[in-house]
Design a protein around this motif. Sequence first.
Motif, PDB file in Angstrom:
ATOM      1  N   UNK A  12     -27.743  49.328 -12.105  1.00  0.00           N
ATOM      2  CA  UNK A  12     -26.345  48.916 -12.118  1.00  0.00           C
ATOM      3  C   UNK A  12     -26.213  47.449 -11.734  1.00  0.00           C
ATOM      4  N   UNK A  13     -26.950  47.014 -10.711  1.00  0.00           N
ATOM      5  CA  UNK A  13     -26.895  45.611 -10.305  1.00  0.00           C
ATOM      6  C   UNK A  13     -27.363  44.690 -11.418  1.00  0.00           C
ATOM      7  N   UNK A  14     -28.462  45.091 -12.082  1.00  0.00           N
ATOM      8  CA  UNK A  14     -28.972  44.269 -13.178  1.00  0.00           C
ATOM      9  C   UNK A  14     -27.987  44.229 -14.335  1.00  0.00           C
ATOM     10  N   UNK A  15     -27.345  45.365 -14.605  1.00  0.00           N
ATOM     11  CA  UNK A  15     -26.360  45.412 -15.680  1.00  0.00           C
ATOM     12  C   UNK A  15     -25.180  44.501 -15.368  1.00  0.00           C
ATOM     13  N   UNK A  16     -24.667  44.582 -14.136  1.00  0.00           N
ATOM     14  CA  UNK A  16     -23.547  43.739 -13.742  1.00  0.00           C
ATOM     15  C   UNK A  16     -23.927  42.260 -13.774  1.00  0.00           C
ATOM     16  N   UNK A  17     -25.149  41.962 -13.323  1.00  0.00           N
ATOM     17  CA  UNK A  17     -25.618  40.575 -13.364  1.00  0.00           C
ATOM     18  C   UNK A  17     -25.703  40.083 -14.801  1.00  0.00           C
ATOM     19  N   UNK A  18     -26.218  40.943 -15.686  1.00  0.00           N
ATOM     20  CA  UNK A  18     -26.308  40.567 -17.091  1.00  0.00           C
ATOM     21  C   UNK A  18     -24.943  40.309 -17.700  1.00  0.00           C
ATOM     22  N   UNK A  19     -23.970  41.156 -17.358  1.00  0.00           N
ATOM     23  CA  UNK A  19     -22.608  40.977 -17.871  1.00  0.00           C
ATOM     24  C   UNK A  19     -22.029  39.663 -17.372  1.00  0.00           C
ATOM     25  N   UNK A  20     -22.222  39.366 -16.082  1.00  0.00           N
ATOM     26  CA  UNK A  20     -21.716  38.116 -15.518  1.00  0.00           C
ATOM     27  C   UNK A  20     -22.357  36.902 -16.179  1.00  0.00           C
ATOM     28  N   UNK A  21     -23.646  36.997 -16.475  1.00  0.00           N
ATOM     29  CA  UNK A  21     -24.340  35.890 -17.144  1.00  0.00           C
ATOM     30  C   UNK A  21     -23.775  35.678 -18.543  1.00  0.00           C
ATOM     31  N   UNK A  22     -23.531  36.780 -19.266  1.00  0.00           N
ATOM     32  CA  UNK A  22     -22.971  36.682 -20.620  1.00  0.00           C
ATOM     33  C   UNK A  22     -21.574  36.078 -20.592  1.00  0.00           C
ATOM     34  N   UNK A  23     -20.760  36.523 -19.636  1.00  0.00           N
ATOM     35  CA  UNK A  23     -19.408  35.973 -19.517  1.00  0.00           C
ATOM     36  C   UNK A  23     -19.467  34.482 -19.196  1.00  0.00           C
TER      37      UNK A  23
END
Length: 228
Positions: A12-23
């Motif tokens: 979940x942390x990696x997914x959220x980090x990935x989303x933040x990076x994409x944004x």
Amino acid sequence: MNRHLLKTLGYIRRLLLGILILIGAYLLACALIPLIPVNTSPVKSGDVTVYINSNGVHTDIFVPVKNEIKDWSRDLLYTHTRSKDSIMNFVAFGWGDKGFYLDTPEWSDLKASTAAKAAFYLGTSAMHTRFYKEVKEDDECVKLTISNDDYKSLVKYIQESFQYDDGKKVLWIADRSYGDYDAFYEANRTYSLFYTCNTWANNALKAANQRACLWTPHDKGIFYHYSN
């Protein structure tokens, strides 16, 4: 703590980090790529007057209703009889998500489902046209005078944005206009975070060999190159 739970939390942390990076990457692209100019030295004189107009969010392209190159009244006005007024001199073209156009007359009417469909290639698109007697220049309306050849290229670009029936007539979206002098039509392409109404307008300027930016999702990217 349970090993499986720790593993799940890690995902979940990696997914959220990935989303933040994409944004973050998207927002950075929105800020920087519009600064890159194209067609920096267009022909500065010509025979056809067109306008770029923004309402603060959305950009339209205004062109003559009729000249020796194109008579738009033959394509558009047959569906909107009250607009057959000979004093109408310009027609504005805009492209956008159909849900936004038809179901969101005011920002307060915006639904999460409409925004999600528009952002992620899930909706359909529409062309919006409106007829004007006159157009006035201001900070959000820029006048351009372009050559006949460049206008022919712009006409081709606009025409290719419409969908057509078997008789080669534009597909009118019946009874969904905002007033007496506008209409909606079925359009090609799909709206998304990467191809917005302003991307369409910016590409129209590229097609007409006018100043534009490499890419933009917002109107500010277009008008930045006309600010001086």
